[in-house]
Design a protein around this motif. Structure first.
Motif, PDB file in Angstrom:
ATOM      1  N   HIS A   1     -12.748  25.939  52.503  1.00 15.17           N
ATOM      2  CA  HIS A   1     -13.514  27.091  52.995  1.00 15.17           C
ATOM      3  C   HIS A   1     -14.490  26.697  54.121  1.00 15.17           C
ATOM      4  O   HIS A   1     -15.332  27.497  54.508  1.00 15.17           O
ATOM      5  CB  HIS A   1     -14.235  27.770  51.844  1.00 15.17           C
ATOM      6  N   LEU A   2     -14.329  25.502  54.636  1.00 16.10           N
ATOM      7  CA  LEU A   2     -15.202  24.992  55.696  1.00 16.10           C
ATOM      8  C   LEU A   2     -15.237  25.909  56.914  1.00 16.10           C
ATOM      9  O   LEU A   2     -16.278  26.112  57.515  1.00 16.10           O
ATOM     10  CB  LEU A   2     -14.740  23.588  56.118  1.00 16.10           C
ATOM     11  N   TYR A   3     -14.113  26.491  57.271  1.00 13.75           N
ATOM     12  CA  TYR A   3     -14.016  27.346  58.458  1.00 13.75           C
ATOM     13  C   TYR A   3     -13.947  28.835  58.114  1.00 13.75           C
ATOM     14  O   TYR A   3     -13.589  29.646  58.953  1.00 13.75           O
ATOM     15  CB  TYR A   3     -12.811  26.946  59.305  1.00 13.75           C
TER      16      TYR A   3
ATOM     17  N   ASP B   1     -12.822  20.501  52.133  1.00 16.43           N
ATOM     18  CA  ASP B   1     -13.391  21.810  51.795  1.00 16.43           C
ATOM     19  C   ASP B   1     -12.574  22.902  52.480  1.00 16.43           C
ATOM     20  O   ASP B   1     -12.770  23.179  53.665  1.00 16.43           O
ATOM     21  CB  ASP B   1     -14.851  21.881  52.240  1.00 16.43           C
TER      22      ASP B   1
ATOM     23  N   GLU C   1     -13.209  32.167  55.058  1.00 12.32           N
ATOM     24  CA  GLU C   1     -12.170  32.708  54.184  1.00 12.32           C
ATOM     25  C   GLU C   1     -10.902  33.100  54.945  1.00 12.32           C
ATOM     26  O   GLU C   1      -9.789  32.850  54.483  1.00 12.32           O
ATOM     27  CB  GLU C   1     -12.711  33.920  53.420  1.00 12.32           C
TER      28      GLU C   1
ATOM     29  N   THR D   1      -9.715  31.900  57.800  1.00  9.31           N
ATOM     30  CA  THR D   1      -9.012  30.697  58.231  1.00  9.31           C
ATOM     31  C   THR D   1      -8.279  30.072  57.045  1.00  9.31           C
ATOM     32  O   THR D   1      -7.114  29.665  57.165  1.00  9.31           O
ATOM     33  CB  THR D   1      -9.993  29.694  58.857  1.00  9.31           C
ATOM     34  N   TYR D   2      -8.928  30.019  55.892  1.00  8.14           N
ATOM     35  CA  TYR D   2      -8.298  29.504  54.676  1.00  8.14           C
ATOM     36  C   TYR D   2      -7.053  30.325  54.328  1.00  8.14           C
ATOM     37  O   TYR D   2      -6.002  29.765  54.005  1.00  8.14           O
ATOM     38  CB  TYR D   2      -9.295  29.523  53.520  1.00  8.14           C
TER      39      TYR D   2
ATOM     40  N   HIS E   1     -16.403  26.707  65.226  1.00 11.37           N
ATOM     41  CA  HIS E   1     -16.674  27.194  63.872  1.00 11.37           C
ATOM     42  C   HIS E   1     -16.870  28.702  63.816  1.00 11.37           C
ATOM     43  O   HIS E   1     -16.818  29.290  62.745  1.00 11.37           O
ATOM     44  CB  HIS E   1     -17.916  26.498  63.302  1.00 11.37           C
TER      45      HIS E   1
ATOM     46  N   GLN F   1      -7.604  16.956  53.823  1.00 10.74           N
ATOM     47  CA  GLN F   1      -8.547  15.838  53.878  1.00 10.74           C
ATOM     48  C   GLN F   1      -9.113  15.587  55.272  1.00 10.74           C
ATOM     49  O   GLN F   1     -10.303  15.305  55.414  1.00 10.74           O
ATOM     50  CB  GLN F   1      -7.884  14.558  53.362  1.00 10.74           C
TER      51      GLN F   1
ATOM     52  N   PHE G   1      -9.930  19.882  57.153  1.00  8.29           N
ATOM     53  CA  PHE G   1     -10.915  20.652  56.389  1.00  8.29           C
ATOM     54  C   PHE G   1     -11.977  19.762  55.734  1.00  8.29           C
ATOM     55  O   PHE G   1     -12.893  20.276  55.110  1.00  8.29           O
ATOM     56  CB  PHE G   1     -10.217  21.469  55.299  1.00  8.29           C
ATOM     57  N   LYS G   2     -11.815  18.457  55.858  1.00  8.03           N
ATOM     58  CA  LYS G   2     -12.752  17.505  55.271  1.00  8.03           C
ATOM     59  C   LYS G   2     -12.929  17.736  53.762  1.00  8.03           C
ATOM     60  O   LYS G   2     -14.022  17.620  53.217  1.00  8.03           O
ATOM     61  CB  LYS G   2     -14.088  17.545  55.993  1.00  8.03           C
TER      62      LYS G   2
END
Length: 67
Positions: free
Chosen positions: A46-48, A44, A50, A52-53, A5, A38, A41-42
């Motif tokens: 932005h989980l990892y 989300d 900006e 990475t997104y 992460h 799904q 990123f589960k």
């Protein structure tokens, strides 16, 4: 797939991941995108973080142009 992460995932990472999902599951690009959102990123984006997104969307946009 284990992800640290603390690090930014590169565009090359997502290029390889998209290709793996598309080929192994016989998905379209759109189906692969939804699957990755799904399952990776589960739900989300932005989980990892900006950056990475941004790398994820960069690769998706390039794949859309390619196909």
């Amino acid at each position: 797939m284990t992800v640290n992460h603390a690090s930014v995932l590169s565009a090359n990472y997502f290029d390889a991941y998209f290709n793996l999902v598309i080929k192994s599951r016989d998905f379209t690009i759109y189906e692969a995108k939804e699957f990755i959102i799904q399952h990776f990123f589960k739900g989300d984006l932005h989980l990892y973080g900006e950056d990475t997104y941004k790398n994820f969307t960069l690769v998706y946009d390039k794949l859309i142009e390619k196909y």
